[in-house]
Write a protein that holds these residues in place. Structure first.
Motif, PDB file in Angstrom:
ATOM      1  N   SER A   1      36.563  82.965  32.363  1.00 39.03           N
ATOM      2  CA  SER A   1      37.219  81.727  32.802  1.00 39.03           C
ATOM      3  C   SER A   1      38.695  81.996  33.059  1.00 39.03           C
ATOM      4  CB  SER A   1      37.075  80.652  31.724  1.00 39.03           C
ATOM      5  OG  SER A   1      37.808  81.031  30.559  1.00 39.03           O
ATOM      6  N   GLY A   2      39.383  81.021  33.649  1.00 38.26           N
ATOM      7  CA  GLY A   2      40.807  81.178  33.917  1.00 38.26           C
ATOM      8  C   GLY A   2      41.616  81.410  32.650  1.00 38.26           C
ATOM      9  N   GLY A   3      41.270  80.687  31.591  1.00 41.81           N
ATOM     10  CA  GLY A   3      41.982  80.857  30.331  1.00 41.81           C
ATOM     11  C   GLY A   3      41.747  82.211  29.706  1.00 41.81           C
ATOM     12  N   MET A   4      40.532  82.706  29.798  1.00 40.58           N
ATOM     13  CA  MET A   4      40.213  84.025  29.250  1.00 40.58           C
ATOM     14  C   MET A   4      40.943  85.123  30.021  1.00 40.58           C
ATOM     15  SD  MET A   4      36.136  83.499  28.576  1.00 40.58           S
ATOM     16  CE  MET A   4      35.821  85.201  28.143  1.00 40.58           C
ATOM     17  N   LYS A   5      41.024  84.969  31.334  1.00 36.88           N
ATOM     18  CA  LYS A   5      41.758  85.959  32.140  1.00 36.88           C
ATOM     19  C   LYS A   5      43.228  85.993  31.747  1.00 36.88           C
ATOM     20  CE  LYS A   5      38.723  85.619  36.175  1.00 36.88           C
ATOM     21  NZ  LYS A   5      38.591  85.079  37.562  1.00 36.88           N
ATOM     22  N   ARG A   6      43.805  84.800  31.513  1.00 35.59           N
ATOM     23  CA  ARG A   6      45.217  84.759  31.148  1.00 35.59           C
ATOM     24  C   ARG A   6      45.444  85.400  29.783  1.00 35.59           C
ATOM     25  NH1 ARG A   6      48.815  81.713  33.958  1.00 35.59           N
ATOM     26  NH2 ARG A   6      47.226  82.021  35.531  1.00 35.59           N
ATOM     27  N   ARG A   7      44.534  85.142  28.842  1.00 37.47           N
ATOM     28  CA  ARG A   7      44.632  85.790  27.534  1.00 37.47           C
ATOM     29  C   ARG A   7      44.496  87.299  27.657  1.00 37.47           C
ATOM     30  NH1 ARG A   7      39.977  82.453  25.043  1.00 37.47           N
ATOM     31  NH2 ARG A   7      39.755  84.268  23.679  1.00 37.47           N
ATOM     32  N   LEU A   8      43.590  87.745  28.535  1.00 46.48           N
ATOM     33  CA  LEU A   8      43.408  89.177  28.730  1.00 46.48           C
ATOM     34  C   LEU A   8      44.662  89.803  29.326  1.00 46.48           C
ATOM     35  CD1 LEU A   8      41.483  91.587  28.535  1.00 46.48           C
ATOM     36  CD2 LEU A   8      40.685  91.037  30.848  1.00 46.48           C
ATOM     37  N   GLU A   9      45.342  89.091  30.223  1.00 46.60           N
ATOM     38  CA  GLU A   9      46.571  89.613  30.793  1.00 46.60           C
ATOM     39  C   GLU A   9      47.659  89.743  29.740  1.00 46.60           C
ATOM     40  OE1 GLU A   9      47.055  88.845  35.362  1.00 46.60           O
ATOM     41  OE2 GLU A   9      46.785  86.934  34.364  1.00 46.60           O
ATOM     42  N   VAL A  10      47.707  88.796  28.810  1.00 47.12           N
ATOM     43  CA  VAL A  10      48.656  88.910  27.701  1.00 47.12           C
ATOM     44  C   VAL A  10      48.323  90.148  26.871  1.00 47.12           C
ATOM     45  CG1 VAL A  10      49.440  87.851  25.546  1.00 47.12           C
ATOM     46  CG2 VAL A  10      49.186  86.447  27.597  1.00 47.12           C
ATOM     47  N   ALA A  11      47.031  90.336  26.570  1.00 45.91           N
ATOM     48  CA  ALA A  11      46.618  91.511  25.801  1.00 45.91           C
ATOM     49  C   ALA A  11      46.983  92.799  26.530  1.00 45.91           C
ATOM     50  CB  ALA A  11      45.108  91.462  25.548  1.00 45.91           C
ATOM     51  N   ARG A  12      46.713  92.838  27.817  1.00 45.16           N
ATOM     52  CA  ARG A  12      47.027  94.042  28.595  1.00 45.16           C
ATOM     53  C   ARG A  12      48.521  94.354  28.552  1.00 45.16           C
ATOM     54  NH1 ARG A  12      46.163  93.992  35.025  1.00 45.16           N
ATOM     55  NH2 ARG A  12      47.787  92.415  34.732  1.00 45.16           N
TER      56      ARG A  12
ATOM     57  N   PRO B   1      52.857  80.995  32.370  1.00 46.69           N
ATOM     58  CA  PRO B   1      51.553  81.542  31.946  1.00 46.69           C
ATOM     59  C   PRO B   1      50.443  80.516  31.829  1.00 46.69           C
ATOM     60  CG  PRO B   1      53.038  81.381  30.077  1.00 46.69           C
ATOM     61  CD  PRO B   1      53.867  81.094  31.305  1.00 46.69           C
ATOM     62  N   THR B   2      50.781  79.227  31.661  1.00 44.34           N
ATOM     63  CA  THR B   2      49.729  78.224  31.511  1.00 44.34           C
ATOM     64  C   THR B   2      49.507  77.414  32.779  1.00 44.34           C
ATOM     65  OG1 THR B   2      51.295  76.558  30.674  1.00 44.34           O
ATOM     66  CG2 THR B   2      50.257  78.000  29.050  1.00 44.34           C
ATOM     67  N   LEU B   3      50.121  77.826  33.885  1.00 40.59           N
ATOM     68  CA  LEU B   3      49.977  77.101  35.149  1.00 40.59           C
ATOM     69  C   LEU B   3      48.519  77.081  35.596  1.00 40.59           C
ATOM     70  CD1 LEU B   3      51.639  75.715  37.421  1.00 40.59           C
ATOM     71  CD2 LEU B   3      51.606  77.910  38.611  1.00 40.59           C
ATOM     72  N   GLY B   4      48.022  75.885  35.915  1.00 44.29           N
ATOM     73  CA  GLY B   4      46.663  75.744  36.419  1.00 44.29           C
ATOM     74  C   GLY B   4      45.591  75.666  35.353  1.00 44.29           C
ATOM     75  N   LEU B   5      45.977  75.744  34.084  1.00 46.46           N
ATOM     76  CA  LEU B   5      44.998  75.667  33.012  1.00 46.46           C
ATOM     77  C   LEU B   5      44.855  74.234  32.529  1.00 46.46           C
ATOM     78  CD1 LEU B   5      46.038  78.791  30.898  1.00 46.46           C
ATOM     79  CD2 LEU B   5      44.352  78.670  32.744  1.00 46.46           C
ATOM     80  N   ASP B   6      43.669  73.884  32.044  1.00 49.66           N
ATOM     81  CA  ASP B   6      43.463  72.548  31.505  1.00 49.66           C
ATOM     82  C   ASP B   6      44.210  72.412  30.179  1.00 49.66           C
ATOM     83  OD1 ASP B   6      41.469  72.937  29.090  1.00 49.66           O
ATOM     84  OD2 ASP B   6      40.727  74.202  30.715  1.00 49.66           O
ATOM     85  N   PRO B   7      44.489  71.178  29.728  1.00 48.71           N
ATOM     86  CA  PRO B   7      45.313  70.967  28.530  1.00 48.71           C
ATOM     87  C   PRO B   7      44.814  71.706  27.288  1.00 48.71           C
ATOM     88  CG  PRO B   7      45.076  68.913  29.712  1.00 48.71           C
ATOM     89  CD  PRO B   7      44.177  69.900  30.401  1.00 48.71           C
ATOM     90  N   GLN B   8      43.496  71.722  27.056  1.00 47.50           N
ATOM     91  CA  GLN B   8      42.979  72.399  25.862  1.00 47.50           C
ATOM     92  C   GLN B   8      43.190  73.906  25.955  1.00 47.50           C
ATOM     93  OE1 GLN B   8      38.895  71.559  24.943  1.00 47.50           O
ATOM     94  NE2 GLN B   8      38.841  72.912  23.167  1.00 47.50           N
ATOM     95  N   THR B   9      42.938  74.478  27.126  1.00 54.58           N
ATOM     96  CA  THR B   9      43.131  75.918  27.303  1.00 54.58           C
ATOM     97  C   THR B   9      44.605  76.275  27.187  1.00 54.58           C
ATOM     98  OG1 THR B   9      41.203  75.998  28.770  1.00 54.58           O
ATOM     99  CG2 THR B   9      42.700  77.874  28.847  1.00 54.58           C
ATOM    100  N   ARG B  10      45.484  75.427  27.738  1.00 55.86           N
ATOM    101  CA  ARG B  10      46.926  75.635  27.609  1.00 55.86           C
ATOM    102  C   ARG B  10      47.317  75.695  26.145  1.00 55.86           C
ATOM    103  NH1 ARG B  10      49.639  70.817  30.025  1.00 55.86           N
ATOM    104  NH2 ARG B  10      51.349  71.634  28.776  1.00 55.86           N
ATOM    105  N   ALA B  11      46.820  74.740  25.365  1.00 55.67           N
ATOM    106  CA  ALA B  11      47.170  74.685  23.941  1.00 55.67           C
ATOM    107  C   ALA B  11      46.679  75.924  23.208  1.00 55.67           C
ATOM    108  CB  ALA B  11      46.582  73.422  23.307  1.00 55.67           C
TER     109      ALA B  11
END
Length: 218
Positions: free
Chosen positions: A136-147, A161-171
């Motif tokens: 998902s979009g949120g998982m990809k963003r987390r993976l980019e942080v890990a990378r 970093p939270t642009l385009g993510l839904d409120p729960q995923t942003r949080a």
């Protein structure tokens, strides 16, 4: 200690000052929020700090390394998460991080442990063998942080970093971001549109039309 220092920075494009004589410092081990509307100069400033652009005048340094005269040491000192994903979607999560580690010349004896640690930090270790295209979009963003943490940078740049993510995923993503300084000994420089995110930064600066109009604690 100031890990980032910017002095009278100016960037001009075709007679327009995208960044207009700005100065600020970022303390080591803090989260610094850089706020402003679209076109305010946020991304241009980050691009200069990350050595992707050269300033028209003024200076910028990371850990004492000048961004113009010593770009190699600056690049070794930083990690970047851009607005748009730069992951290879046809590789697994683990392979993406391994490739990044090789690019940054991480010691072979440390690569596997660093990659595993980074994946665990963002709760993606159990998905390490899944193709990124399935994330998902949120998982990809987390993976980019890990990378971005694999080569253990001193400064991590997060461009909205939270642009385009839904409120729960942003949080959920924000929970990982606020833990970065203490768990990974990294200074965070992030741009955001969201005031609720800025409120948990240690210091902020607001930029508009290329000029910093206010700076201080939230």
């Amino acid at each position: 200690m100031h890990v980032i220092e910017v002095r009278n920075l100016l960037k001009r494009f075709d007679g327009i000052d995208a960044v207009n004589d700005i100065s600020f410092e970022v303390e080591e081990g803090t989260i610094f929020g850089f706020l402003g509307p679209n076109g305010a100069g946020k991304t241009t400033t980050i691009s200069i700090l990350c050595t992707l652009l050269s300033p028209t005048s003024g200076s910028a340094s990371i850990k004492g390394y000048d961004c113009v005269t010593n770009p190699t040491m600056v690049r070794r000192s930083i990690g970047i998460v851009f607005q748009d994903t730069t992951l290879d979607k046809d590789l697994t999560a683990y392979e993406n991080l391994m490739f990044h580690a090789y690019l940054y010349d991480v010691k072979r004896s440390e690569i596997k442990s660093r990659v595993s640690d980074a994946l665990r930090f963002v709760d993606l270790y159990e998905r390490k063998d899944d193709l990124v295209k399935k994330f998902s979009g949120g998982m990809k963003r987390r993976l980019e942080v890990a990378r971005s943490l694999t080569h253990r940078p001193s400064v991590l740049f997060l461009d909205e970093p939270t642009l385009g993510l839904d409120p729960q995923t942003r949080a959920n993503l924000w929970e990982y971001i606020v833990d970065l300084p203490k768990k990974h000994n990294v200074t965070v420089f992030m741009t955001t549109h969201y005031m609720e995110e800025a409120e948990v930064c240690d210091r902020i600066a607001i930029i508009d039309k290329g000029r910093i109009i206010i700076a201080g604690t939230p």
